[in-house]
Design an enzyme around this catalytic site. Structure first.
Site, PDB file in Angstrom:
ATOM      1  N   ASN A   8       0.871  -1.177   0.000  1.00 11.27           N
ATOM      2  CA  ASN A   8       0.000   0.000   0.000  1.00 11.27           C
ATOM      3  C   ASN A   8       0.907   1.224   0.000  1.00 11.27           C
ATOM      4  OD1 ASN A   8      -1.756   2.083   0.588  1.00 11.27           O
ATOM      5  ND2 ASN A   8      -2.253   1.346   2.664  1.00 11.27           N
ATOM      6  N   TRP A   9       0.971   1.900  -1.144  1.00 13.89           N
ATOM      7  CA  TRP A   9       1.861   3.063  -1.239  1.00 13.89           C
ATOM      8  C   TRP A   9       1.284   4.298  -0.556  1.00 13.89           C
ATOM      9  CZ3 TRP A   9       4.846   3.669  -6.557  1.00 13.89           C
ATOM     10  CH2 TRP A   9       5.770   2.631  -6.656  1.00 13.89           C
ATOM     11  N   LYS A  10      -0.004   4.236  -0.186  1.00 16.26           N
ATOM     12  CA  LYS A  10      -0.660   5.406   0.437  1.00 16.26           C
ATOM     13  C   LYS A  10      -0.471   6.623  -0.466  1.00 16.26           C
ATOM     14  CE  LYS A  10      -0.053   3.157   4.843  1.00 16.26           C
ATOM     15  NZ  LYS A  10       0.040   3.229   6.281  1.00 16.26           N
ATOM     16  N   HIS A  92      -9.374   0.991   4.965  1.00 12.82           N
ATOM     17  CA  HIS A  92      -8.107   1.172   5.675  1.00 12.82           C
ATOM     18  C   HIS A  92      -8.340   2.128   6.848  1.00 12.82           C
ATOM     19  CE1 HIS A  92      -4.046   2.457   6.613  1.00 12.82           C
ATOM     20  NE2 HIS A  92      -3.626   1.368   6.009  1.00 12.82           N
ATOM     21  N   GLU A  94      -6.778   4.535   7.925  1.00 11.86           N
ATOM     22  CA  GLU A  94      -6.580   5.965   7.609  1.00 11.86           C
ATOM     23  C   GLU A  94      -7.817   6.536   6.918  1.00 11.86           C
ATOM     24  OE1 GLU A  94      -2.797   5.402   5.680  1.00 11.86           O
ATOM     25  OE2 GLU A  94      -1.957   4.846   7.629  1.00 11.86           O
ATOM     26  N   GLU A 162      -5.165  -5.103  10.558  1.00  9.90           N
ATOM     27  CA  GLU A 162      -4.148  -4.086  10.784  1.00  9.90           C
ATOM     28  C   GLU A 162      -4.447  -3.321  12.070  1.00  9.90           C
ATOM     29  OE1 GLU A 162      -2.133  -2.871   6.835  1.00  9.90           O
ATOM     30  OE2 GLU A 162      -3.948  -1.669   7.040  1.00  9.90           O
ATOM     31  N   GLY A 168       2.732   2.068  10.750  1.00  8.36           N
ATOM     32  CA  GLY A 168       3.724   3.130  10.632  1.00  8.36           C
ATOM     33  C   GLY A 168       4.454   3.460  11.921  1.00  8.36           C
ATOM     34  N   SER A 207       3.567  -2.334  10.235  1.00  8.15           N
ATOM     35  CA  SER A 207       5.006  -2.415  10.495  1.00  8.15           C
ATOM     36  C   SER A 207       5.639  -3.748  10.101  1.00  8.15           C
ATOM     37  CB  SER A 207       5.315  -2.080  11.964  1.00  8.15           C
ATOM     38  OG  SER A 207       4.940  -0.738  12.255  1.00  8.15           O
ATOM     39  N   GLY A 228       2.910  -1.226   4.215  1.00  5.38           N
ATOM     40  CA  GLY A 228       2.919   0.184   3.853  1.00  5.38           C
ATOM     41  C   GLY A 228       4.326   0.645   3.509  1.00  5.38           C
ATOM     42  N   GLY A 229       4.994   1.246   4.475  1.00  4.31           N
ATOM     43  CA  GLY A 229       6.299   1.857   4.251  1.00  4.31           C
ATOM     44  C   GLY A 229       7.297   0.960   3.528  1.00  4.31           C
TER      45      GLY A 229
END
Ligand code: PGA
Length: 247
Positions: A8-10, A92, A94, A162, A168, A207, A228-229
């Site tokens: 997920n590049w967000k 998600h 967010e 999640e 993150g 994470s 993610g990251g």
């Protein structure tokens, strides 16, 4: 069941970042797991073009519940599909926080995704306060019941657990805690969609990185990860793909 490494590049990435995608494809021409990357909407088409003929699948990060209409700034599931997406992340945390998305809204979006031929990657997870209050299973059970689309099958639904506090932050639940939730989700899903639940991919997210992927993928009922990251760099995401392929 084919496991799934999803990224997920967000709100990150650019056309220049497609170099990372080319590197992932070159390093993993035929992985033993499925690979999916979900870039911002503007990059879905270009990434799908880049990934053409490879094993990498491309997805969106959200879609509207309606097929078309006066919804400025929104994007429909069919538009994502036309751009080359095969999946869409929905609910998600967010989006649930920034855009006040409820379980009912997530379900409506997921049903729109299925109608457009996309696989819905439905996200659920507890906050830190909910975990500390011992409410984790109650919260994610309620989210699962309320968010998964009618008619979901193992081919059209992926569930991502999640924990909000793990996203993150570099923090993760213990392996025992992850196993407890995933086992709970498998059972709960059985009650909702029957035997197909055994083949629905249950992803862990929050994470995940090369250094913890092996141990997380060894947890029962963990069928992959939503990353993610660490999905932004070919080296990191590639290491996670390799870990899942070996699991
Ligand atoms: P993270 O994000 O891997 O950067 O923690 C996971 C996610 O939000 O899907």
């Amino acid at each position: 069941m084919q496991k799934l490494a999803a990224g997920n590049w967000k709100m990150n990435g650019s056309v220049a970042a497609l170099a990372e995608v080319r590197a992932i494809i070159a390093a993993h021409p035929s992985p033993a797991c499925d690979m999916l990357l979900c870039p911002p909407a503007t990059l879905v088409g270009p990434m799908a073009q880049t990934a053409k003929g490879s094993k990498l699948m491309v997805g969106g990060q959200d879609c509207h519940a309606k097929a078309s209409g006066a919804h400025t700034g929104d994007i429909s599931a069919a538009m994502l599909a036309e751009a080359g997406a095969t999946h869409v992340i929905l609910g998600h945390s967010e989006r649930r926080t920034d855009h006040a998305e409820t379980d009912a809204m997530v379900r409506a979006k997921a049903e729109a995704a299925l109608a457009a031929g996309l696989v819905a990657v439905v996200c659920i997870g507890e906050t830190e306060a909910e975990r500390n209050a011992g409410q984790t299973l109650a919260v994610i059970g309620r989210q699962l019941d309320g968010s998964i689309p009618a008619g979901a099958t193992a081919d059209t639904l992926v569930v991502a657990y999640e924990p909000v506090w793990a996203i993150g932050t570099g923090r993760t639940p213990t392996l025992t805690e992850i196993g407890e939730v995933h086992g709970f989700l498998r059972n709960r899903l059985k009650g909702l969609i029957g035997a197909a639940a055994m083949s629905v991919r249950l992803l862990y997210g929050g994470s995940v990185k090369p250094s913890n992927a092996d141990e997380i993928f060894a947890v029962p009922d963990v069928d992959g990860a939503l990353v993610g990251g660490a999905s932004l760099k070919a080296g990191d995401f590639g290491a996670i793909i390799a870990a899942l392929s070996a699991a």
